[in-house]
Write a protein that holds these residues in place. Structure first.
Motif, short mmCIF file in Angstrom:
data_model
loop_
_atom_site.label_atom_id
_atom_site.label_comp_id
_atom_site.label_asym_id
_atom_site.label_seq_id
_atom_site.Cartn_x
_atom_site.Cartn_y
_atom_site.Cartn_z
N ILE A 1 -22.15 5.71 -20.56
CA ILE A 1 -23.36 5.21 -19.89
C ILE A 1 -22.96 4.77 -18.49
N HIS B 1 -24.94 3.70 -14.92
CA HIS B 1 -26.19 3.46 -14.22
C HIS B 1 -25.89 2.82 -12.86
N GLU C 1 -28.16 0.96 -9.56
CA GLU C 1 -29.41 0.48 -9.00
C GLU C 1 -29.27 0.44 -7.48
N LYS D 1 -28.95 -2.88 -19.57
CA LYS D 1 -28.16 -1.64 -19.65
C LYS D 1 -27.20 -1.69 -20.83
#
Length: 485
Positions: A111, A113, A115, A193
């Motif tokens: 995972i 991620h 932003e 998350k």
């Protein structure tokens, strides 16, 4: 040297003697440009954390090449070499999307991620490598210890780590985050998350320091999980606030005991002090720090020491540009998974080395205990001046240690010996060497050189710029940060 447009050669001879008068000689060498010096010294920076100061550069260049240079040029040369070896801090942010894609393709289930602010500027990052997530979900005690620390690269920010303990009592990394600072918004984002990575985990617990952002956000994102506080931080707060060693000792006994009687005795003594220390601890929340009152299992995770140890391991890499830092973390996981898998293969006992030692110490205590049956499941155990009741069906003891740790207490071991029961059958699967091997069964794969990073056909590159605001952390801010722990 051949003269231009002719077949005539001019021969020159270099005589290493200065003909200029001493008053016109310059101590600095114009030809020794900072980028040239940077190329010469770049090998000094290949080891993470190596200290190579401008003064060292000046001295080495003088001794090795007979070159005198200014401190300013030496500083520029160091920055140039640093960038050549470790990457440009600004460009590093622009590499993150591609790095994340390559990491996900190399390690299935990862995972990653990111932003952005205003669709261009880096804001937050979350990374959980696939093998770590699967190992946690299947083989690791469900208690997550979280802590934050400052990054030391050009654009600063804070590193958030979420770690656990494996069955051999070793740090098991679960997830990493990079945020601007620990706020409600950043911790909420990180935990969302994390939940996306691990889902709903039964009997999940967290251990953190006392920052309010952790308390609020854990309650919001993981409402069914219990949230315990680090008793080491609370002990330090008691020492700072009340400066009384007796209170600290009583708190230690009250926080770590499994027994109600021991807790009550220590708690009454704390309340008897006229300095409001009891009120302070009560306001903190007894269930947050007392093992006896904990609504879930903390196992042996009473402090945030393992998260702080993880931050300490990453102390030197925290100087690196962000993409290089993440790759260093990945390489560390690759090494740990390999080494621990190899060590586990050599173990011949049923339990891990650490769990075997724990049981051996309890076995020594169990030898002096007397066992009397009550029925087919329950047994009365006499332990010097204490008497306990063991229930093998529910795997519980009135001392509370058995059910809290999911490892048999000395009383349970005494019953197992008396009834000729295999003591390993009373241990949770987390502590078996088979489970440890399963936790590290997968390899963490490298992503290769930047030119080899793989991406999917759907991948669309976006330009990512460094954070809008560089948060400079000074001594005052670090001191204020420590106060809220």
């Amino acid at each position: 040297m051949r003269l231009k447009d002719s077949n005539i050669f001019k021969i020159k001879k270099y005589v290493k003697v200065h003909s200029c008068s001493l008053d016109v000689l310059n101590r600095d060498h114009r030809q020794a440009k900072s980028w040239v010096v940077g190329e010469l010294i770049k090998s000094k920076f290949k080891g993470v954390g190596r200290l190579y100061k401008p003064r060292d550069i000046i001295e080495d260049m003088r001794q090795d090449y007979g070159i005198n240079m200014s401190y300013e040029k030496a500083w520029r040369a160091r920055e140039n070499a640093y960038e050549r070896v470790r990457g440009c801090p600004e460009e590093s942010y622009n590499l993150l999307l591609r790095y994340g894609e390559a990491l996900k393709l190399a390690n299935v289930g990862t995972i990653f991620h990111m932003e952005l602010e205003d669709d261009r500027f880096f804001k937050y990052l979350f990374m959980a490598v696939g093998p770590c997530v699967r190992g946690f979900l299947n083989c690791i005690r469900p208690v997550i210890v979280m802590d934050g620390t400052f990054l030391k690269n050009k654009y600063r920010g804070q590193l958030i780590v979420a770690v656990c303990l494996d069955g051999n009592n070793q740090i098991y990394p679960l997830a990493f985050g990079v945020v601007d600072r620990e706020t409600d918004a950043s911790i909420q984002w990180f935990l969302e998350k994390l939940k996306g990575a691990i889902g709903e985990v039964p009997n999940l617990g967290f251990v953190t320091d006392r920052k309010t952002c952790f308390s609020k956000c854990i309650a919001s994102v993981f409402p069914s999980a219990f949230h315990g506080l680090c008793v080491q931080h609370l002990t330090q707060n008691l020492n700072d606030k009340y400066k009384n060693d007796t209170i600290a000792t009583l708190f230690y006994n009250a926080s770590r005991t499994y027994r109600e009687s021991t807790f009550s005795e220590a708690w009454r003594s704390i309340l008897a002090f006229p300095n409001d220390s009891g009120k302070y601890l009560n306001d903190v929340g007894i269930t947050r720090w007392s093992r006896f009152h904990c609504p879930g299992r903390r196992y042996n995770m009473m402090t945030t020491n393992i998260a702080e140890s993880m931050n300490s391991i990453l102390k030197e890499p925290r100087d690196l540009p962000i993409a290089s830092f993440l790759e260093h973390v990945r390489a560390l996981l690759q090494r740990w998974f390999w080494e621990r898998r190899e060590e586990g293969i050599k173990v011949t006992s049923t339990l891990t080395k650490w769990a075997e030692l724990v049981l051996q110490k309890k076995q020594e205590r169990a030898l002096t205990m007397k066992v009397n049956p009550i029925d087919c499941y329950q047994f009365h155990v006499k332990d010097l001046d204490k008497e306990e009741v063991i229930n093998l069906h529910t795997q519980e003891c009135t001392c509370k240690e058995f059910q809290a740790e999911q490892l048999p207490c000395a009383h349970a071991i005494a019953v197992a010996r008396d009834r000729n029961i295999n003591v390993y059958s009373l241990c949770a699967n987390y502590y078996t060497n088979e489970c440890l091997l399963a936790a590290y069964s997968e390899a963490v794969y490298l992503v290769g050189n930047q030119s080899e990073w793989k991406t999917t056909e759907e991948y669309v590159h976006m330009t990512v710029l460094p954070p809008k605001v560089v948060k400079r952390v000074g001594a005052t801010e670090e001191k204020e940060d420590s106060k809220c722990r």
